[in-house]
Design an enzyme around this catalytic site. Structure first.
Site, PDB file in Angstrom:
ATOM      1  N   SER A 469      93.245  16.206  31.491  1.00 47.18           N
ATOM      2  CA  SER A 469      92.335  17.015  30.814  1.00 47.18           C
ATOM      3  C   SER A 469      91.650  17.968  31.702  1.00 47.18           C
ATOM      4  CB  SER A 469      91.320  15.749  30.453  1.00 47.18           C
ATOM      5  OG  SER A 469      90.405  16.291  29.518  1.00 47.18           O
ATOM      6  N   HIS A 613      94.377  10.751  23.898  1.00 51.20           N
ATOM      7  CA  HIS A 613      93.977  11.544  25.088  1.00 51.20           C
ATOM      8  C   HIS A 613      93.951  10.717  26.024  1.00 51.20           C
ATOM      9  CE1 HIS A 613      92.563  14.935  27.014  1.00 51.20           C
ATOM     10  NE2 HIS A 613      91.309  14.269  27.548  1.00 51.20           N
TER      11      HIS A 613
END
Length: 640
Positions: A469, A613
């Site tokens: 991320s 994610h």
């Protein structure tokens, strides 16, 4: 159904204060692990979902929804009401909140609050707290700034009158925009992100402080009785706050080692309960945390105590009264412990400090074999360096079976770097790497990597970096920056941000502009461009022409010395937070533009079709992802 993978996203229980029976819950499930989720109401007594035909609340279409009970028959909900996105912000989160009554279609829900289109999100929420009902409206303006409005209600009133019909006005809460507020009964608890002198007071409270004052006085902007429960120092920061019936427990970090500070609330004031000698912070590389036993934190003074560490499996204990936490006599009751997933007998954890380019001391942990178990300081140890450096998120010690079994047991070294941008030393540590100063986080990693080489723990061909991320953006920078691309032999880049010109227009990207900057503002794109890994690769390193480059900019020459470390990219088709396009574009450029020139010899790419994610939706997918990752690292760094 239909073979779909559902991922648990949490539950909200119906809290009716003293009258609570805890018989209803809202259950959130995500299809395939995306941030968007569905909601259904569950009867906890009969252990079944309640159908809409019998008055159950249900939102079957996945969306980024905020939802909670206001009373038994009323819900406050923010979602994509008509499927067009008009009730969502630019960041893709709920902007409009409505009051939805049981037994009515959601189309009849009545608006009670709206945030601005450019805000991150808008919400309205009410809750029972030691006899008081607090109700807030909240505009989350950026990731770090908000505006609150408040009203106080009685339990009878919130049950009898809906949010849409309630005429008690909301009033603005007079705290700084970058502060946040919670409550303890009739007391307000205010967390500061910058130094603040309240009106009419000579005192300046430091960034990272936790203040308390009566809520009624706060709303009158009277801070004469404000008290600081915590004030940070250069080495101490507040990580979290947990409340029980009579206590507030602060989790305080000092040089990334946790200790617990306890306050008791009695006779209208908080008093610190001093810890006796010998009750001190946990050992290096270990952590301790507390959590509530009950959903209603004011029910009693029991707590769960969690302990673990890089080499210590998780244990869960029950503390029968908070005062036992800081007693040298009282013992918590062991409830559960995770079995050891790897042999830690011959392993050790150390903490070191590296000096970054501007002189800042950066702490990092090293997990490795003990000297007497064959570890040699010969620069030849395969080493994996992990960091994050963003959003004030701290990298704290924790047990990882995969790290131990796949890496440490085999002789690998694992390093966790607590770089700036994180929260290890409070808001100022985070703010030191914001926006134009992002590069300082990457300099911190370079400093740690150089320190590992200097200590002869490893050497560049044997050193890899990993991050996901925001940490994926870090890895993107490390493989494209002139210094770090020579310090690392390999890299693993997970669900990354990489194209910082486009990020704010993709999915949730607009919500992170307070962290990185706005690429559509020329003055901010100027510094964002310096850590846009996609641009560093294509223009600074490969010398490809750049659209919209500043006039006369010397960007098309390329860097003849640059070579990309061996790299593995992983992402998920279902990631609805960071778009998989970031990883796809970077890999395409490496394979089609860098590899033919011999500048990116090893480039691997894995895109999971589920997982959101987190990159994986369940343990099977997670195991596959980590098996790929450690196989790649073993092969590239030469771990037998």
């Amino acid at each position: 159904g239909g073979g779909r993978t559902w991922v648990w996203h949490g539950s909200t229980l119906l809290d009716e204060g003293d009258a609570s029976t805890w018989d209803r819950a809202l259950i959130k499930l995500s299809p395939g692990g995306s941030d968007a989720d569905t909601t259904r109401e569950f009867d906890l007594v009969e252990e079944r979902f309640l159908a809409p035909e019998e008055g159950g609340f249900a939102l079957p279409t996945a969306a980024k929804t905020s939802i909670r009970y206001r009373s038994r028959d009323e819900i406050l909900v923010g979602t994509d009401f008509d499927g067009t996105g008009s009730s969502m912000t630019d960041s893709g989160y709920a902007r409009v909140v409505k009051s939805w009554k049981r037994g009515t279609p959601i189309e009849e829900a009545r608006p009670v609050f709206e945030a601005e289109q450019a805000d991150i999100a808008g919400s309205q929420y009410s809750y029972h707290d030691r006899g008081t009902v607090h109700e807030f409206q909240l505009r989350s303006i950026t990731f770090y700034t908000s505006k609150y409005w408040y009203r106080s209600l009685t339990p009878e009133r919130v049950k009898a009158v809906s949010a849409a019909d309630e005429d008690t006005p909301f009033l603005p809460v007079p705290i700084p925009e970058d502060a946040s507020i919670s409550t303890f009964g009739s007391e307000a608890m205010v967390s500061l992100r910058t130094d603040w002198s309240p009106p009419g007071q000579d005192t300046t409270f430091k960034a990272g402080s936790l203040l308390t004052a009566p809520m009624s006085e706060v709303m009158a902007d009277n801070w004469s009785n404000a008290k600081s429960l915590f004030e940070p120092t250069d080495s101490k920061s507040l990580q979290s706050t947990t409340t029980t019936k009579d206590y507030v427990v602060l989790s305080v970090l000092e040089d990334v080692r946790t200790n617990l500070v306890v306050y008791k609330y009695a006779d209208g004031k908080f008093s610190e309960v001093p810890a006796p000698p010998g009750v001190d912070s946990v050992p290096v590389g270990q952590d301790v945390a507390v959590s509530n036993v009950n959903r209603d934190s004011s029910f009693n003074n029991q707590l769960f105590l969690w302990r673990d560490g890089y080499l210590v499996p998780d244990t869960l204990e029950l503390v029968s009264d908070v005062s036992d936490l800081i007693s040298s006599e009282a013992e918590a009751t062991p409830l559960k412990s995770k079995p050891a997933m790897f042999d830690a007998e011959g392993l050790t954890v150390e903490q070191h400090f590296a000096t970054s380019a501007d002189g800042t001391r950066v702490p990092y942990f090293v997990m490795r074999k003990k000297d007497e178990h064959g570890f040699e300081f010969n620069g030849q140890n395969p080493t994996l360096l992990d960091a994050y450096g963003g959003f004030e998120i701290s990298m704290l010690p924790g047990y990882s079976a995969a790290v131990g079994a796949a890496w440490l047991e085999k002789g690998g070294v694992k390093v966790i770097a607590n770089i700036r941008g994180g929260g290890e030393y409070g808001p100022k540590w985070h703010q030191a790497a914001l926006m134009a100063n992002r590069y300082k986080a990457y300099e911190d990693v370079e400093a740690v990597a150089a320190d590992l080489v200097e200590r002869k723990i490893t050497s560049p061909p044997k050193l890899a970096c990993i991050g996901g991320s925001n940490g994926g953006l870090m890895v993107g920078n490390l493989i494209t920056r002139p210094i770090s691309s020579k310090l690392f032999g390999a890299a693993v880049c997970q669900v990354p941000l990489l194209d910082m010109k486009a990020y704010s227009h993709l999915l949730a990207g607009a919500s992170w502009m307070a962290e990185y900057g706005d690429p559509d503002k020329p003055e901010e794109w100027k510094f964002l461009r310096r850590h846009s890994a996609y641009h560093l690769l294509r223009h600074d390193n490969l010398g490809l022409p750049e659209e919209g480059a500043p006039e006369g900019a010397d960007v098309c020459k390329g860097d003849p010395e640059w070579r990309c470390p061996k790299v593995l990219f992983t992402t998920s088709t279902r990631d609805d937070r960071v778009h998989p396009a970031h990883a796809r574009k970077m890999v395409r450029s490496l394979l089609e533009e860098a590899q033919p020139k011999g500048l990116a010899p090893v480039v691997h790419y894995w895109e999971n079709i589920e997982g959101g994610h987190g990159g994986a939706a369940d343990n099977k997918q997670r195991a596959h992802m980590w098996a790929l990752t450690y196989s790649f690292l073993k092969q590239t760094l030469g771990l037998e």
